[in-house]
Enzyme design. Sequence first.
Site, PDB file in Angstrom:
ATOM      1  N   ASP A 207      44.942 -46.794 -30.305  1.00  0.00           N
ATOM      2  CA  ASP A 207      46.359 -47.902 -31.328  1.00  0.00           C
ATOM      3  C   ASP A 207      45.990 -47.565 -32.089  1.00  0.00           C
ATOM      4  OD1 ASP A 207      46.532 -50.680 -30.789  1.00  0.00           O
ATOM      5  OD2 ASP A 207      45.567 -50.375 -29.275  1.00  0.00           O
ATOM      6  N   GLY A 233      45.752 -44.832 -34.522  1.00  0.00           N
ATOM      7  CA  GLY A 233      48.050 -44.227 -34.809  1.00  0.00           C
ATOM      8  C   GLY A 233      49.035 -45.026 -33.813  1.00  0.00           C
ATOM      9  N   PHE A 235      51.618 -45.140 -30.866  1.00  0.00           N
ATOM     10  CA  PHE A 235      52.090 -44.444 -29.737  1.00  0.00           C
ATOM     11  C   PHE A 235      53.752 -44.242 -30.049  1.00  0.00           C
ATOM     12  CE2 PHE A 235      51.383 -48.400 -27.259  1.00  0.00           C
ATOM     13  CZ  PHE A 235      52.465 -49.193 -28.194  1.00  0.00           C
ATOM     14  N   HIS A 252      54.865 -53.152 -20.507  1.00  0.00           N
ATOM     15  CA  HIS A 252      55.750 -55.070 -20.406  1.00  0.00           C
ATOM     16  C   HIS A 252      56.140 -55.653 -21.502  1.00  0.00           C
ATOM     17  CE1 HIS A 252      52.318 -57.769 -19.933  1.00  0.00           C
ATOM     18  NE2 HIS A 252      52.071 -56.163 -21.334  1.00  0.00           N
TER      19      HIS A 252
END
Length: 344
Positions: A207, A233, A235, A252
């Site tokens: 994250d 970091g 994704f 989402h």
Amino acid sequence: MSAADPGGTGPAPADRMMSMITGYWVTQIVRTVAELSIPDQLAEGPLTAAELAARIDADPDAVARLLRACASLGLTEADDRRAFHRTPLLDTLRAGTPHSLRTIALVHGSPGHWLPWGLLPDAVRSGTPQTGAALGRDIWAHFLAHPEEGERFATSMTELTAGLAEEVAALIDTDGVGVAVDVGGANGALVHALLRGDPRPRGVVVDLPAVEESARAEAREAGLANRVTVVGGSFFDPLPRGDLFLLKAVLHNWDDDACTAILRNCRAALNPGGRVIVVEMPLGPLGEPGFAPLLDLNMLAVLPGRERDLPHYDALFAAAGLRRTGITPTRSPQQLITAVAAGS
């Protein structure tokens, strides 16, 4: 029996509509109750409005009016001396309790979510989120500029995960999993639950650097510091290799191109025979009652993401070199959508 509903089969349409129109009143009542820590005060025993007002440094008459409204909503009950007692419904807003919804109530009643919803007509006209118009920046920049609200949002995600994590972990077969990667995992609640259920795998939480310190602290508190690595970091950058990639309430938040990029990074880091498990709330058939269609509009107003049906997820998987192999329901509207490398 209502005169407007002579059949007595339920609320008249006008009554239902009035409840819908004034629904935002309830949102702010709940947010205020949480903000003032009223559930925690009443957890110590019943209090009159004056007693509670003294404890929270608020106007006694205003507190009395708030508690009356709370009683009408089933949040409090009053006794003969007009002292207010907590109810099980109010207890869901207590701080630090299992499955607490307090921080979620604060987040959804605060500017980052509240103000963009006020521009929903513009979101529908344009098809774009209204955080820029309402807040002057996107939601993530708003949270950086208002760190208390940003921290509350991160905590709310942990609260939501904590309420579901144990069930999700119990549904996942970890046989053969050496490394489980919690992508966008915030404080790591989901992978922690997985590791508690099986002593063999190691976990990785990926994250943003802003939550790196708290994620490490959570791993230490859970007694998992020697089994969990925290990577600060994005994704959207290459991910650590793993056998199982977990994405809970991640996709989402993003549009299709971004989701494809995230899933491609998972696919690139996936060890042979590995799996990707997406935990989301798929849209059901048109007209089916449920929370997902309403959440979809929250994404429209606040974020560039959306809720999706299963064919839509299948298209994202295919674009990322994955294919869906199963779907597992939970007791909540969330479902586990499992995918593997295409061709495997």
